[in-house]
Design an enzyme around this catalytic site. Structure first.
Site, PDB file in Angstrom:
ATOM      1  N   LEU A 133       5.201   6.053   6.135  1.00  0.00           N
ATOM      2  CA  LEU A 133       3.826   6.460   5.835  1.00  0.00           C
ATOM      3  C   LEU A 133       2.909   6.260   7.040  1.00  0.00           C
ATOM      4  O   LEU A 133       1.688   6.230   6.894  1.00  0.00           O
ATOM      5  CB  LEU A 133       3.267   5.717   4.614  1.00  0.00           C
ATOM      6  CG  LEU A 133       3.959   5.996   3.285  1.00  0.00           C
ATOM      7  CD1 LEU A 133       3.174   5.403   2.131  1.00  0.00           C
ATOM      8  CD2 LEU A 133       4.166   7.479   3.051  1.00  0.00           C
ATOM      9  N   PRO A 145       0.799  -1.233   0.000  1.00  0.00           N
ATOM     10  CA  PRO A 145       0.000   0.000   0.000  1.00  0.00           C
ATOM     11  C   PRO A 145       0.829   1.279   0.000  1.00  0.00           C
ATOM     12  O   PRO A 145       0.248   2.371   0.025  1.00  0.00           O
ATOM     13  CB  PRO A 145      -0.774  -0.110   1.321  1.00  0.00           C
ATOM     14  CG  PRO A 145       0.183  -0.816   2.236  1.00  0.00           C
ATOM     15  CD  PRO A 145       0.940  -1.800   1.363  1.00  0.00           C
ATOM     16  N   LEU A 146       2.152   1.173  -0.026  1.00  0.00           N
ATOM     17  CA  LEU A 146       2.995   2.356   0.121  1.00  0.00           C
ATOM     18  C   LEU A 146       3.097   3.143  -1.191  1.00  0.00           C
ATOM     19  O   LEU A 146       3.015   2.570  -2.276  1.00  0.00           O
ATOM     20  CB  LEU A 146       4.400   1.952   0.575  1.00  0.00           C
ATOM     21  CG  LEU A 146       4.485   1.094   1.835  1.00  0.00           C
ATOM     22  CD1 LEU A 146       5.940   0.811   2.177  1.00  0.00           C
ATOM     23  CD2 LEU A 146       3.764   1.747   3.010  1.00  0.00           C
ATOM     24  N   CYS A 147       3.300   4.429  -1.054  1.00  0.00           N
ATOM     25  CA  CYS A 147       3.413   5.308  -2.223  1.00  0.00           C
ATOM     26  C   CYS A 147       4.841   5.320  -2.748  1.00  0.00           C
ATOM     27  O   CYS A 147       5.507   6.372  -2.784  1.00  0.00           O
ATOM     28  CB  CYS A 147       2.962   6.720  -1.858  1.00  0.00           C
ATOM     29  SG  CYS A 147       1.226   6.820  -1.400  1.00  0.00           S
ATOM     30  N   THR A 148       5.320   4.180  -3.154  1.00  0.00           N
ATOM     31  CA  THR A 148       6.635   4.044  -3.774  1.00  0.00           C
ATOM     32  C   THR A 148       6.638   2.792  -4.631  1.00  0.00           C
ATOM     33  O   THR A 148       6.091   1.751  -4.227  1.00  0.00           O
ATOM     34  CB  THR A 148       7.763   3.946  -2.721  1.00  0.00           C
ATOM     35  OG1 THR A 148       8.976   3.531  -3.358  1.00  0.00           O
ATOM     36  CG2 THR A 148       7.423   2.952  -1.625  1.00  0.00           C
TER      37      THR A 148
END
EC number: 4.1.1.20
Length: 422
Positions: free
Chosen positions: A386, A345-348
């Site tokens: 996050l 789910p991480l923005c990377t």
């Protein structure tokens, strides 16, 4: 009759996910016991196994191993406290690490642990001063950076410039070392040659050469060999083409080496350090599929856990990025496997647990397990990234699951922060 769904001690992973939520680490105490028992039965009875808490510092995991005879190797004040609260006798604890603080060394003295493994002359001097101030003598094991290295380890620790230990040549050049630090009591030698070793012959050769090193250092420095720590580094296979360490072959090669040294030094305590070998096979990182999508012809399963909990699974510390074994755990496998990109789910874009993982056609809500995940999981990962926080951990004992660490809540992550007022 079972329905064919994968289970841990009779409990389905679906039941665990419903009770404790996901993402979730699940540890099987039966596997912990089996890993420890296999070595205990196969190898020389003089070997003592010191569990390396850095692999998995959960207090219940340690207690499960300690109840079967494991000792403890700690690397911090918190790990020392964990070992003591888990019931490990202080005389069965060693404290390692190249940068121990004054506070940590003081705690080691206060609790009367077996020994501090000293890794520099500066550390020896500091420990000597602390012991002298307490009118005591500090038991010390010298960590030696040998002049030799042995091939066959995924990470070689000897024969090169290292922050770990004192170079063999430097130690041998100071024959009066013990007298330089009179408030210490040097009781032995430790060397750690490498990690994730899967070749029994390499373990045997490591041990033989460490015994020779210990005798050489002991004779030159005129110190007793009350304890010799041969490191460890026993590995487990994660990837295609790797095979389990053959314990029968290991016993056939190692036991005579240990017996020969024991015959020459019958009073010496012999230590082997074990971390991932004991815990990795016992753990599963359980995640749930949130979304399915295709992008430019590739299948993506976006799950609720990721690299913030399990950096080891993406090859941290490894030059080659390969997938840990993964399996669909919520239902019987159906359909031919197809390649999936299992992402978190991480923005990377780096938040990818597995690339081209062969899994059956997936559905939203499916549970995927990252296997062999009992070592170097959340504590070796950026769990605060996050602000997702720490996952829950469950230990299954005698067919019953026990919550052994609660999941972080947003309130937990904010509790130690301070908002400056207007």
């Amino acid at each position: 009759m079972t329905d064919g769904r994968p289970r841990v001690q009779g409990i389905t992973y679906t039941e665990l996910a419903e009770e404790f939520g996901t993402p979730l680490y699940v540890y099987d105490e039966g596997v912990l016991a089996a890993q420890y028992g296999t070595l205990r039965r196969a190898l020389h009875p003089k070997l003592e196994y010191f569990y390396s808490l850095k692999a998995n510092p959960n207090i219940s995991v340690l207690a499960a191993l300690a109840s079967r005879g494991a000792r403890a190797e700690v690397c911090s004040a918190a790990e020392l406290l964990t070992a003591l609260r888990a019931g490990v006798d202080p005389g069965d604890i060693i404290f390692v690490g190249p940068g121990k603080s004054r506070t940590e060394l003081t705690a080691a003295l206060e609790h009367g642990i077996h020994a501090v493994v000293c890794e520099s002359f500066d550390e020896l001097a500091l420990l000597d001063g602390l012991a002298r101030a307490r009118d005591t003598r500090a038991p010390v094991i010298l960590r030696v950076n040998p002049a030799f290295s042995v091939k066959g380890s995924r990470l070689t620790m000897g024969g090169r410039p290292r922050q770990f230990g004192m170079d063999e040549e430097q130690l041998l050049a100071r024959p009066g070392l013990a007298k330089e630090f009179p408030a210490t009591r040097i009781i032995g030698v430790q060397a750690y040659m490498g990690t994730r070793i899967l070749d029994a012959a390499v373990v045997t050769e490591n041990t033989r050469r460490i015994f020779e090193l210990a005798e050489r250092v002991g004779a030159e420095l005129d110190i007793p060999l009350r304890t010799v720590d041969v490191g460890g580094g026993l590995g487990i296979p994660y990837f295609d083409g790797e095979e389990e360490l053959d314990t029968a072959e290991l016993a056939a090669g190692l036991n005579p080496v240990v017996e020969e040294f024991h015959t020459r030094h019958p009073q010496t305590r012999l230590i082997m350090e074990l971390g991932r070998y004991l815990t990795a096979p016992a753990g599963v990182y359980l995640v749930r599929v949130r979304y399915l999508k295709t992008s430019r012809g590739e299948n993506f399963a976006v799950v609720d856990g990721g690299t913030h909990h399990h950096m080891a699974a993406v090859g941290i510390g490894s030059f080659v990025k390969r997938n840990f074994p993964m399996r669909l755990l919520s239902r019987e496998t159906s359909g031919e496997p197809v390649p999936w990109q299992v992402t978190g789910p991480l923005c990377t874009p780096n938040d990818t647990l597995g690339k081209n993982v062969p899994l059956p056609p997936l559905r939203t809500g499916d549970l995927i397990g990252v296997l062999r995940s009992g070592a170097y999981g959340p504590t070796a990962s950026p769990v605060q990234f996050l602000s997702h926080g720490y996952p829950a951990e469950v230990l299954v004992r005698d067919g019953r699951p026990h919550l052994v660490r609660e999941r972080d809540r947003p309130e937990d992550l904010l509790a130690r922060q301070h908002l400056i007022g207007p």
